[in-house]
Structure formats: C-alpha cells, structure tokens
Enzyme design. Structure first.
Site, short mmCIF file in Angstrom:
data_model
loop_
_atom_site.label_atom_id
_atom_site.label_comp_id
_atom_site.label_asym_id
_atom_site.label_seq_id
_atom_site.Cartn_x
_atom_site.Cartn_y
_atom_site.Cartn_z
N GLU A 281 28.87 48.51 45.78
CA GLU A 281 30.12 47.69 45.62
C GLU A 281 30.83 47.79 44.26
OE1 GLU A 281 29.11 43.56 46.24
OE2 GLU A 281 31.24 42.64 45.93
N ASN A 336 36.20 44.46 46.52
CA ASN A 336 36.72 42.88 46.76
C ASN A 336 38.27 42.61 46.75
OD1 ASN A 336 33.70 41.37 46.68
ND2 ASN A 336 33.62 42.96 44.91
N GLU A 368 35.82 44.04 51.04
CA GLU A 368 35.02 42.73 51.33
C GLU A 368 36.09 41.80 51.53
OE1 GLU A 368 31.80 42.70 48.91
OE2 GLU A 368 30.87 44.50 49.77
N ASP A 398 32.53 38.84 53.50
CA ASP A 398 31.44 38.75 52.39
C ASP A 398 31.28 37.38 52.50
OD1 ASP A 398 30.40 39.19 49.96
OD2 ASP A 398 32.51 39.47 48.95
N GLU A 455 22.51 40.21 50.12
CA GLU A 455 23.12 40.05 48.53
C GLU A 455 22.02 39.64 47.77
OE1 GLU A 455 26.59 37.69 48.61
OE2 GLU A 455 28.00 39.47 48.60
P1 C2E Z 1 30.36 38.75 45.31
O1 C2E Z 1 31.55 39.63 45.91
O2 C2E Z 1 29.51 37.95 46.00
O3 C2E Z 1 29.52 39.69 44.39
C1 C2E Z 1 28.14 39.94 44.31
C2 C2E Z 1 27.81 39.05 42.98
O4 C2E Z 1 26.44 39.16 42.76
C3 C2E Z 1 28.08 39.92 41.46
O5 C2E Z 1 28.25 38.96 40.63
C4 C2E Z 1 26.91 40.82 41.34
O6 C2E Z 1 26.52 40.95 39.88
C5 C2E Z 1 25.45 39.52 41.84
N1 C2E Z 1 24.38 40.01 42.22
C6 C2E Z 1 24.09 41.19 42.47
N2 C2E Z 1 22.92 41.26 42.78
C7 C2E Z 1 22.22 40.14 42.10
C8 C2E Z 1 21.01 39.82 42.07
O7 C2E Z 1 20.06 40.19 42.47
N3 C2E Z 1 20.69 38.37 41.57
C9 C2E Z 1 21.75 37.61 41.31
N4 C2E Z 1 21.69 36.37 40.71
N5 C2E Z 1 23.12 38.02 41.39
C10 C2E Z 1 23.38 39.40 41.83
P2 C2E Z 1 29.65 39.34 39.67
O8 C2E Z 1 29.67 40.94 39.55
O9 C2E Z 1 29.50 38.56 38.72
O10 C2E Z 1 31.06 38.90 40.59
C11 C2E Z 1 31.00 37.55 40.94
C12 C2E Z 1 32.10 37.61 41.91
O11 C2E Z 1 33.44 37.84 41.38
C13 C2E Z 1 31.95 38.52 43.26
O12 C2E Z 1 30.94 37.80 44.04
C14 C2E Z 1 33.26 38.59 43.69
O13 C2E Z 1 33.58 37.43 44.45
C15 C2E Z 1 34.41 38.48 42.47
N6 C2E Z 1 34.67 39.66 42.17
C16 C2E Z 1 33.93 40.76 41.23
N7 C2E Z 1 34.77 41.68 40.99
C17 C2E Z 1 35.96 41.61 41.97
C18 C2E Z 1 37.12 42.31 42.11
O14 C2E Z 1 37.23 43.44 41.56
N8 C2E Z 1 37.98 41.82 42.76
C19 C2E Z 1 37.85 40.50 43.34
N9 C2E Z 1 38.58 39.93 44.26
N10 C2E Z 1 36.60 39.50 43.23
C20 C2E Z 1 35.72 40.25 42.51
CA CA Z 2 29.33 38.11 48.11
CA CA Z 3 31.50 41.12 47.35
#
Ligand code: C2E
Ligand code: CA
Ligand code: CA
Length: 527
Positions: A281, A336, A368, A398, A455
């Site tokens: 991802e 995403n 996603e 997602d 996830e």
């Molecule tokens: P998401 O799409 O639900 O992404 C998964 C989030 O869960 C990611 O947070 C990831 O770092 C986190 N995660 C993964 N494995 C674990 C785990 O084992 N434990 C916990 N506690 N967390 C885990 P992240 O990277 O902080 O991203 C947060 C949200 O920001 C993402 O949720 C997504 O909705 C958004 N996001 C991130 N990058 C993009 C992007 O390029 N474009 C868009 N539109 N949204 C993004």
């Molecule tokens: Ca997600």
């Molecule tokens: Ca996602």
C-alpha cells in the site's frame, strides 16, 4: 315753451325708461353672473376635492413605496441576500452593541462548512447555494430567543448567544449544529454529504472586545478543523501556538507538493496462506525540512480543505511509480484516493497519464476507495470504479465496516478487495463483537468471491486467527511499517517472507492486463 315742455318730458321718460331697462338688464345680468360664478366655484370645488384626493392617494402610494424601498435598503445592508439572515456587518454591530452592555455574557459560535469549495466546484454554484440555504434552515431550527444567526462569509456562519448562563449549553448547541450539518442534504436527485466544524469563544471568559472574541472563536474553529470533519471546540489559551502552526502548514503545503516534499512510503500486503508478499500500500509522508516526517493525519485534511488532493495524489503516485520500477512486477501497488476525488471526471485519465509517463503498467495498480466515497456520490463512485476496471486497475473498498454503505453497494460495485478496518482487528481480543464483525466480513467476502485484507495486524496471534477464519491477506506492523524507498529496498533484500509469486496466485497477485491504455514504455525490471 310747449314744445320745450314736451321735449323735456319725453327726454325724461326716455331717460327713466332707459335707466329702468338698463336696471332690469343689469339685474338679469347679475343673476346669470352669479349663477355662472357659483357654478364655476362649485366646479372648482369639486375638481379641487378630486385633485386633492388623487394627490393624497398618490402621495400615500409614493410614501409606501418610499418606506418599502427604505426597508429594502436597510435589509440589504443588514441581511445576507442568499440566506436572508443577518450579514457580517450586522453581526459585528450587534456583537459590539451587546458587549457594551454592563455584565454582558456572550458566546460567539463560528461555523464553517467542511470542504465547501469542492462541493461548489463539482456540483456547481447552484448546489453550493442550496447547501448554504439548507445549512441556514438547520441552524435556525436549533436557535432560541436571544440567539442570532448570521452568514459570516462564503461558507462560514456565526451565532451570537446572549445571556448564556453556563458554558455547557453553548457547547451542546455547537455539537448539535455540527451533528445536524453532518447529515446528508438531498436536493431532487442530488445528495451532498456535508459536515461542519464549530469554534466557540465566550465573553467575559475569553475577552471583552469583539475583535478579540471573534479571533478566539476563529482559533477554536481552526482547532476543530484540525480534529477532522464535524468537530466542535471551545477556545483555550493552549490553542494559540498550535493554530498558528497549522495555518503555517496549510500555507506551505502547496509548495511542498510542487517541490516533491511529499513522498511515498510502502507497507507490504502478505498473503496469509502462503506467507508471501503480494504487494504494497502506498502511504504518503511529508518530509518537512524543519518539522521532520509528518504523518498524513496531519496534512491530508489540510489538502482536502485547500482542494489540493488531486495534486497530492499525483505527486504520491509519481514518486511511487519511480520506486515500483525496482520491484518485481507481480507485486501490486495500492493507491489511496480521497472521497472528493471521485467527483473528478478526469481522475482515471490523470492516473493513466502518470503511469504512462513513468512506464508502469496499470495492471500493477489498485485504487483504494473508502466507504465514505460511495456514500457521498454513488453515481460518481460507480463511474470511477468502472473506468478504473476498464483500464485494468483493480479497486478495493477501504476501511470497510466504518461507514454506512449498504450491502447492496457491494454486489453492485464489484470490488476486487475488501479491506477490514484496523479498528476491528485491533479490538479482536478486547471485544467479542469485533471478532464477530471480522468473521462476518470475511464470510461476506468469501460468498461474493472477493478477497479480504485485514489492516493493522500487529501480532502473530491475530495473523493466525485471521488465517484460520479464512482472511486472504494481512497488512500491519507485524510484517513491516510503512517504509520509504530506501527502507523498502532493504526490506526486500532481508525479509524472510517470500517475494516471488506463490504457487497459486490469488487475484491480487496476478498482474492484470491493461485494456484501454496504449502499451506503456516498459522500463520495468522483469522478474
Ligand atoms: P489507511 O488507508 O487506513 O491506511 C492504513 C493506516 O494504518 C496507515 O496510516 C498505516 O500506517 C496504519 N497502519 C498500518 N499497519 C498498522 C498497524 O499494525 N497498527 C497500526 N496502529 N496502524 C497501522 P497512515 O500511513 O498514518 O495513514 C493514515 C491514513 O491517511 C490512511 O489510512 C489513508 O486514509 C490516508 N492516506 C495515507 N496516504 C494517503 C494518500 O496518498 N492519499 C490519500 N487520499 N490518503 C492517504
Ligand atoms: Ca484503511
Ligand atoms: Ca488505505
């Protein structure tokens, strides 16, 4: 003498007769004159009365018209033309007047519709106007005597609450406003998913001057926005610095996207049956020159608010494509896409343009989409999903389980993957319901023939449990955190997980052929 006598008598008689005749004539003439004069006088009187009446009627009408015009002018300068409520100037005057009263207790609530600009841009100004009118009605329905609503700016409203005895009811009012504005608005066949944030400041607690109070309500509003959509915050002094920081970040974001400070990080998907990596991802990070690595939670909503999601997504995609060229081509990459982006008719073309430019096959990509994207505009979501699939890009749902999407969407929209939200996985051992929900989603996926991704998998136990109940894929810190390009290269070189395609490749692992795109220049490494 005789003739003299006769002549004298004759002359005398003649003179008397003539005088008598003249007198008679004059008498007759007098009667006529009197009659005519009287008639004339009467006619003048009648005409005068009529004229007076007409004049006064006219005057009355002009006076009414004048009063109406005067009222309209007064309304125009005090009321907002679109919504009919007080405008900013009238609000400021009222606030000022209220604050000058002795022992004034006043609260100011500033209300700002979240992501209003995209609503206006995508659905047109008419839809934007309808949203503002509907918001006005909803807010007004919650107000009581002594509470005044004003349209404070484009998509910003203000409420003045006077005689507020305690803080709590004002906060409750703010929360209720945020709640009611978060319910979808339907106009004929258009449904708009809106929400709004509320910032509150109170006098005398936060200040006695109108400028100060409004500034502090603005600071509280900014803090509310920081917390996401539909939030309500009361000002407190600790907010000042943080808000300045956020304002500064917002100012820097556009430049950061343009200069490539936003980078792609990669987190692996692991096929539970074969313990094989099936893809990554793409998760963005802001490598901020002064603040260090910033998480998307800090800046995604700033980008949404500033309508910069398209630029951000393309920047993330471009940076991911550069890294993808060094990965085995059977590994998929999941991008995403923010809910508001599905309204963009050119989204798929824009993605394709970046893939062509960087020479990455669309069949390696997945998009996603969150449940909230479906709810905000089902027709647009359908269109985007179809177009993506037509060019060979798979689509995942997602954060499944967190929104309110109906099961009907699932069969109708034919997703390639269901991603179970990490809140359920993380509560697997804490709450019985979580395990039941996860089980139900996996069962649903199985019966629809759609792979499921869990996830936020952090422990071996969870991975084992998920595998046992038939979950296809897992993602989480158990395997790896999101990594930058260098971290990814190191991970690929050292991981104990298999990185080659498993013997029985799942739908996720099989590269899908691009159907509509002209064959990209392949400078990809072959496996
Ligand atoms: P998401 O799409 O639900 O992404 C998964 C989030 O869960 C990611 O947070 C990831 O770092 C986190 N995660 C993964 N494995 C674990 C785990 O084992 N434990 C916990 N506690 N967390 C885990 P992240 O990277 O902080 O991203 C947060 C949200 O920001 C993402 O949720 C997504 O909705 C958004 N996001 C991130 N990058 C993009 C992007 O390029 N474009 C868009 N539109 N949204 C993004
Ligand atoms: Ca997600
Ligand atoms: Ca996602």
């Amino acid at each position: 003498a005789h003739y003299k006598q006769v002549l004298s008598n004759g002359t005398g008689r003649f003179a008397r007769d003539t005088v008598a005749a003249a007198r008679r004539g004059v008498e007759q003439l007098n009667m006529w004159t009197q009659f005519i004069v009287m008639a004339l006088a009467f006619a003048t009187l009648v005409m005068g009365v009529a004229l007076w009446r007409a004049l006064s009627r006219h005057l009355e009408r002009s006076e009414a018209a004048f009063m109406q015009a005067q009222n309209e002018i007064r309304d125009l300068s005090a009321n907002d033309a679109l919504t009919g409520v007080a405008n900013r100037r009238a609000f400021r005057e009222l606030l000022d007047a209220t604050l000058t009263k002795p022992n004034a207790k006043v609260a100011v609530l500033l209300i700002d519709i979240d992501r209003f600009k995209p609503i206006n841009d995508r659905h047109g100004h008419l839809a934007g106007d309808l949203v503002l009118k509907e918001a006005t009605i909803r807010i007004q329905q919650m107000l009581r005597a002594g509470q005044v609503l004003a349209r404070y700016g484009g998509d910003e409203f203000a409420v003045l609450v006077t005689h507020s005895a305690a803080d709590e009811p004002v906060e409750r009012l703010g929360r209720r406003i945020a709640y009611w504005l978060s319910l979808p608005m339907t106009f004929d066949d258009l449904t708009v998913q809106t929400s709004a944030c509320v910032g509150i400041a109170m006098s005398p607690l936060h200040g006695a001057a109108d400028e100060e109070l409004l500034h502090k309500a603005e600071v509280a509003l900014y803090r509310a926005k920081e917390g996401g959509r539909g939030q309500c915050c009361i000002y407190d002094a600790t907010m000042d610095g943080a808000t300045d920081e956020r304002m500064q970040l917002q100012n820097e974001l556009e430049g950061a996207i343009a200069s490539g400070e936003i980078e792609s990080f990669f987190q692996p998907f692991v096929d539970l049956k074969s313990n094989t990596i099936s893809g990554f991802e793409i998760l963005c990070r802001w490598k901020h020159p002064r603040r260090g690595l910033l998480s998307p939670d800090v800046f995604i909503d700033l980008a949404e608010e500033a309508d910069l999601m398209n630029e951000l997504t393309m920047c993330v995609l471009r940076s991911a494509c550069r890294t993808a060229r060094d990965l085995p081509p059977h590994l998929v990459l999941a991008l995403n896409v923010a809910p508001q982006q599905i309204q963009d008719e050119w989204l798929v073309q824009k993605i394709l343009a970046v893939l062509t430019e960087t020479g990455v096959a669309p069949g390696r990509f997945e998009v996603e989409l969150t449940e909230s994207a479906l709810i905000s505009d089902l027709a647009a979501a359908k269109h985007v999903i179809m177009s993506l699939k037509n060019v060979g890009i798979a689509v995942s749902l997602d954060d499944f389980g967190t929104g309110y999407s109906s099961l009907a969407y699932l069969s109708e929209l034919s997703f390639d993957k269901l991603k179970i939200d990490r809140s359920f996985i993380q509560a697997l051992h804490e709450r019985d319901e979580s395990a039941k929900i996860v089980n139900a989603i996996i069962g649903l996926g199985r019966s629809l023939g759609v792979p499921t991704v869990a996830e936020g998998v952090e422990t071996e136990d969870d991975a084992e449990f998920l595998k046992d109940i038939g979950c296809t894929t897992a993602q989480g810190y158990l395997y790896a955190p999101p990594m930058d390009a260098a971290g990814l290269a190191q991970f690929m070189a050292t991981t104990k997980l298999a990185t080659a395609p498993s013997e029985m490749p799942s739908r996720l692992q099989k590269p899908r052929p691009a159907r509509a795109l002209p064959a990209p220049k392949t400078n990809e490494r072959t496996a």
